[in-house]
Design a protein around this motif. Structure first.
Motif, PDB file in Angstrom:
ATOM      1  N   SER A  84     -12.627  21.919  27.838  1.00 36.36           N
ATOM      2  CA  SER A  84     -13.321  20.873  28.592  1.00 36.36           C
ATOM      3  C   SER A  84     -13.374  21.180  30.080  1.00 36.36           C
ATOM      4  CB  SER A  84     -12.643  19.517  28.367  1.00 36.36           C
ATOM      5  OG  SER A  84     -11.340  19.494  28.919  1.00 36.36           O
TER       6      SER A  84
ATOM      7  N   ASN B 222     -17.304  16.738  31.615  1.00 30.49           N
ATOM      8  CA  ASN B 222     -17.061  16.845  30.179  1.00 30.49           C
ATOM      9  C   ASN B 222     -16.116  15.735  29.731  1.00 30.49           C
ATOM     10  OD1 ASN B 222     -18.664  19.139  29.723  1.00 30.49           O
ATOM     11  ND2 ASN B 222     -17.031  20.511  30.389  1.00 30.49           N
TER      12      ASN B 222
ATOM     13  N   ARG C 266     -25.134  17.876  25.351  1.00 24.88           N
ATOM     14  CA  ARG C 266     -24.456  16.692  25.859  1.00 24.88           C
ATOM     15  C   ARG C 266     -25.227  15.442  25.469  1.00 24.88           C
ATOM     16  NH1 ARG C 266     -20.683  16.256  29.246  1.00 24.88           N
ATOM     17  NH2 ARG C 266     -20.481  14.447  27.904  1.00 24.88           N
TER      18      ARG C 266
ATOM     19  N   CYS D  73     -18.230  19.803  25.708  1.00 23.75           N
ATOM     20  CA  CYS D  73     -18.252  20.949  26.633  1.00 23.75           C
ATOM     21  C   CYS D  73     -19.700  21.363  26.815  1.00 23.75           C
ATOM     22  CB  CYS D  73     -17.428  22.104  26.083  1.00 23.75           C
ATOM     23  SG  CYS D  73     -17.383  23.543  27.180  1.00 23.75           S
ATOM     24  N   ASP D  74     -20.193  21.270  28.032  1.00 27.40           N
ATOM     25  CA  ASP D  74     -21.615  21.519  28.278  1.00 27.40           C
ATOM     26  C   ASP D  74     -22.032  22.939  27.918  1.00 27.40           C
ATOM     27  OD1 ASP D  74     -20.195  22.569  30.612  1.00 27.40           O
ATOM     28  OD2 ASP D  74     -22.185  22.804  31.497  1.00 27.40           O
TER      29      ASP D  74
END
Length: 546
Positions: free
Chosen positions: A233, A343, A364, A358-359
């Motif tokens: 994250s 995140n 997202r 987690c981008d």
């Protein structure tokens, strides 16, 4: 990042390209040592390897900058442990820590753990009743506090027969011992008590949003349980040059285990500073001045920071957030203003950081907590204890056993048995399961509003209200209604200077447009502030009962 820091990472990093979350999860295996101690992993081992390495950068109230190395932390915690040992504190005893962010907090945690005792973090904001309950319920035998807590603590001492040792960073007057004098006194020959991964290490009280606070007892292994989420994250944490910080109090599992202890474990400098009251401008400038790259910032703080100017020299590369769901407005603001992703992750005091977004590895979704973190099995279960289908709401449950999972509720075996049932830890939180497997927080089971046959979660409505440019914060609860069972009621904190005339209808139209007509609040009240737990979560129960 140093080789020593790299060797401590639990998640295998891709050599090139984009890592796949499912592959990381499928290939993950725990390697928790049978014998371990958090004080050794987060302090002594680094002090042996690199005693001059910066551990904590403390910014005092006067703006002075103090750098504490791992060698400093080891010497101080050895000396404090020796003094507590001489006072009769031993394995299993509870040692309370009642201070805001300061190196002494970490030193006390380590000292307690070196004796095999249990660190008990407590908020300085607690009033006498709350403090009395926790100290009495835990049977704490020692307390470390700052000078501002002495009067409150000593007034309670006649009610706390098990409390034998009080240490203060302020002026010491008999029977209070001086922290500064203790850590200045050498302790030759002190040796840490051997501990196993399953031995108790920390006890953190729940916030009491659903009843009396319960002491959540954790073993040393729960440090490892937090690490996979931290690494992912925080966008492959740690990396060379990383600096960590959180405005969250280290008495909360979020502040302590979502940033402070992991930083020390990985050898990443941790910034500490006590805000008498959270100041978004000061927080942003602190991060810029100290070169903070990674932060844990609760949603409440993010909402306040959104209205403050962001320094141009901010160098954040990832922010983690948890405790309340975030909306699209905050995620977009993070990318645009902070120039980094926010995140989200999810957990409870009993089992923390088990779900994350987690981008870099997933799409997202506003309000979504993300996917189960590698190493943790998390399911959304229906009333029949079977996984729900995509598009359905169920209870978030965590498969037991799990390294991050608590040992027990202190002195409450029946409550412990109800929490972990048929191999699952029951969170009491409801989530919507998406087609892609991501979980969208719906509500706590006791926060769900039943209105005209609909089961309505407050989070989506709160997110919509908070996305309005004139709203700083919002809370939504259900109020009894003879016809509808309950009606939706909203409480909002407005931006300074906003004219309230006509605003309730504007906000109702806003919710109708953003969410749905059936969830539009029947009543909207303007509030100067919202009742919150010490951890920054909205205390909806107080609004329902008020």
């Amino acid at each position: 990042m140093s080789d020593a820091s790299q060797d401590r990472c639990l998640i295998e990093r891709p050599v090139r390209g984009r890592a796949d979350w499912a592959r990381l999860r499928d290939g993950f295996r725990w390697h928790v040592p049978a014998a371990m101690n958090i004080a050794d992993l987060c302090c002594d081992s680094w002090a042996t390897l690199d005693p001059g390495r910066a551990a904590v950068i403390h910014i005092t109230q006067d703006g002075d900058r103090q750098v504490w190395t791992y060698g400093d932390l080891k010497r101080a915690s050895d000396r404090l442990a020796a003094a507590m040992d001489a006072a009769g504190i031993m394995r299993g005893d509870r040692v309370a820590v009642m201070m805001a962010q300061h190196p002494a907090v970490l030193i006390t945690h380590f000292a307690a753990m070196k004796l095999g005792a249990v660190a008990l973090p407590l908020f300085t904001l607690f009033g006498e009743d709350a403090l009395r309950y926790r100290l009495a319920d835990s049977g704490a035998r020692a307390v470390l506090c700052d000078g501002g807590q002495i009067d409150k603590l000593m007034a309670l001492r006649p009610d706390l027969p098990e409390l034998e040792l009080v240490i203060s960073t302020g002026a010491a007057v008999e029977p209070i011992q001086s922290f500064d004098e203790i850590i200045a006194t050498p302790a030759p020959g002190f040796k840490r008590v051997p501990t196993d991964a399953e031995d108790p290490a920390v006890m953190i009280y729940t916030s009491g949003t659903t009843g009396d606070p319960k002491g959540v007892l954790h073993a040393h292994r729960f440090l490892y349980g937090h690490l996979p989420c931290m690494e992912l994250s925080q966008n492959w944490f740690p990396q060379a040059g990383d600096v960590g910080w959180t405005p969250a109090d280290w008495a909360w599992i979020g502040g302590l285990m979502d940033m402070a202890m992991p930083c020390l474990f990985y050898g990443v400098p941790l910034v500490s500073h006590r805000f008498a009251k959270f100041d978004p401008d000061a927080a942003l400038h602190l991060m810029a001045e100290e070169g903070v790259t990674n932060a844990f910032i609760p949603p409440t703080a993010l909402r306040l920071m959104r209205h403050a100017p962001v320094p141009r020299d901010l160098r954040l590369r990832a922010v983690g957030s948890g405790g309340e769901a975030l909306g699209a407005d905050l995620l977009d603001w993070g990318r645009e203003a902070l120039r980094c992703p926010i995140n989200e992750f999810y957990g409870q005091t009993e089992a923390n950081l088990v779900v994350a977004s987690c981008d870099r590895m997933m799409d997202r979704v506003p309000g979504a907590m993300g996917l189960a973190v590698p190493g943790h099995e998390v399911a959304v279960l229906g009333p029949d204890d079977k996984p729900v289908s995509a598009g359905e709401v169920g209870e978030v449950c965590v498969r037991a056993p799990d390294p991050v999972m608590f040992l027990e509720y202190w002195g409450k075996p029946e409550a412990t048995a109800k929490k972990v049932l048929d191999g699952w830890l029951r969170t009491g939180d409801l989530a919507l399961l998406r087609e892609d497997g991501q979980m969208v927080f719906h509500a706590r089971d006791d926060d769900v509003i039943t209105s005209a046959g609909y089961r309505i979660g407050p989070v989506e409505i709160e997110q919509a209200l908070a996305a309005h440019p004139d709203v700083v914060m919002a809370a939504v609860v259900g109020k009894p209604d003879p016809i509808r069972t309950q009606v939706v009621v909203a409480h909002v904190v407005m931006r300074e200077g906003v004219d309230w005339d006509g605003m309730p209808e504007t906000l109702r139209a806003w919710v109708r447009d953003k969410v749905s007509a059936h969830v539009v609040p029947r009543k909207i009240f303007r509030a100067d502030s919202l009742p919150m737990t010490a951890t920054g979560k909205i205390l909806r129960r107080a609004l329902r009962d008020g």
